[in-house]
Design an enzyme around this catalytic site. Structure first.
Site, PDB file in Angstrom:
ATOM      1  N   CYS B 116       0.754  -1.101   0.015  1.00 60.70           N
ATOM      2  CA  CYS B 116       0.151  -0.075  -0.154  1.00 60.70           C
ATOM      3  C   CYS B 116       0.663   1.412  -0.034  1.00 60.70           C
ATOM      4  O   CYS B 116       2.150   1.211  -0.309  1.00 60.70           O
ATOM      5  CB  CYS B 116      -0.865   0.175   1.217  1.00 60.70           C
ATOM      6  SG  CYS B 116      -1.904   1.518   1.084  1.00 60.70           S
ATOM      7  N   CYS B 119      -1.239   5.923   2.566  1.00 62.64           N
ATOM      8  CA  CYS B 119      -2.467   6.357   2.976  1.00 62.64           C
ATOM      9  C   CYS B 119      -3.066   5.441   3.934  1.00 62.64           C
ATOM     10  O   CYS B 119      -2.416   4.501   4.332  1.00 62.64           O
ATOM     11  CB  CYS B 119      -3.491   6.652   1.835  1.00 62.64           C
ATOM     12  SG  CYS B 119      -3.547   5.119   0.870  1.00 62.64           S
ATOM     13  N   CYS B 121      -4.640   2.538   3.735  1.00 57.46           N
ATOM     14  CA  CYS B 121      -5.139   1.303   3.186  1.00 57.46           C
ATOM     15  C   CYS B 121      -4.697   0.129   3.870  1.00 57.46           C
ATOM     16  O   CYS B 121      -3.708  -0.580   3.383  1.00 57.46           O
ATOM     17  CB  CYS B 121      -4.683   1.000   1.552  1.00 57.46           C
ATOM     18  SG  CYS B 121      -5.188   2.576   0.699  1.00 57.46           S
TER      19      CYS B 121
END
Lengths: 121, 215
Positions: B116, B119, B121
């Site tokens: 990822c 952010c 995620c």
């Protein structure tokens, strides 16, 4: 971690007594607070008082699910009281980070400079 | 790299893809970090170091229970393959942000690895706190370009003919790797099996532990 901050009133704890963080930002907020306290930016009693005041504000969740919201509000307030920064600066940067996140394509690190309305630093 | 946009349909209510979003509180924490770093009051590396002391100790071990159940119960395993969000929710684990989950199963032919960005995620509800290295830009870019060397750094060596499939999480769809069940575990119940499932094995940077190495 033997920080006194781990004794903050109401902090969620595991069976082993370690703090439990529901989301990563809560751990970051905790870590920042620990660090600032260790550097002497505020005392333990100042922190405990600020946190307690936030937790007991009317409208807070009875189940404690907004505990870390209180934590972050307490930290923000304390930094203003200590003259480190002011509320406008904190809030302005908060909005700036949100715009930066939205403007950052997936796969790239979110950087404050990605805010399309980037403030002059 | 696969294309995850083909197999999910959760973007119908967005004008365009905003994979990166900060909640008010996430953004506030970033804001405080920025102010404090500019004033020289905190060192981001010191903050990471404090967070790191907690990353393996805290957070739910829910993912391990999902994997252990999939190993023990073929019906659940099928359900997890078909509809991971519902299968995981049936055990009472749901994300706060209503994210969708997909389970990817390791086999002798294919090893799965999840990456990822900086952010949000990451399936907190299942895996707890993400490791600090997971958030590093270097991990993500290298995992995509040369996953085998990244795995080697985690002491994971796979047979040469095992394919490595890299899955890129989004804000709407997150992945749980179901590692292969170790041999010699036939007699173990779900609770004992869950002890073999490490956090890294559910990201794909590790394998499930052999029973003699159970924590």
């Amino acid at each position: 971690m033997r920080s006194q901050l781990a004794q903050s009133p109401g902090l969620p704890r595991s069976a082993e007594g370690d703090p439990v963080f529901p989301e990563p930002w809560t751990a970051e907020a905790f870590a920042m607070t620990v660090h600032l306290h260790e550097k002497g930016v505020f005392s333990w009693s100042e922190w405990a008082e600020a946190l307690s005041a936030e937790v007991h504000k009317p409208g807070r969740a009875e189940d404690g699910s907004d505990y870390f919201d209180c934590w972050v509000e307490a930290l923000s307030g304390l930094l203003v009281i200590k003259g480190v920064t002011d509320a406008d600066a904190i809030f302005g940067l908060q909005k700036s980070w949100q715009r930066a996140a939205e403007a950052t394509p997936h796969g790239a690190p979110i950087a404050l400079a990605n805010d399309p309305l980037s403030r002059p630093i | 790299m696969h294309n995850h946009h083909q197999d999910h349909d959760h973007d119908h209510d967005h004008h365009h893809h905003h994979d990166n979003r900060y909640s008010d509180m996430q953004a506030r924490v970033r804001s405080l970090e920025t102010v404090l770093t500019e004033k020289g009051l905190i060192d981001p590396a010191a903050i990471d170091a404090i967070v790191e002391t907690y990353e393996t100790k805290v957070g739910p071990r829910n993912g391990a229970r999902v994997v252990a159940k999939a190993w023990s119960d073929p019906g659940f395993s099928d359900w997890l393959k078909q509809d991971a969000t519902a299968a995981i929710a049936s055990l009472g684990f749901t994300g706060r942000q209503g994210e969708h989950m997909r389970a990817v199963f390791n086999t002798p032919e294919t090893h799965n690895l999840v990456v990822c960005t900086l952010c949000s995620c990451y399936p907190w509800a299942v895996l707890g706190l993400p490791p600090v290295w997971y958030k590093a830009p270097a991990y993500r870019s290298r995992a995509v370009i040369d996953p085998r060397s990244v795995l080697a750094e985690f002491d994971v060596t796979l047979p040469e003919d095992t394919k490595i499939r890299v899955w890129d999480s989004t804000a709407e769809l997150r992945y749980l790797v179901v590692p292969m069940r170790p041999s010699g575990t036939e007699g173990l119940d779900e609770e004992k099996l869950a002890d073999l499932v490490t956090r890294d094995s559910m990201i794909g940077t590790g394998l499930a532990l052999a029973p003699e190495n159970a924590r």
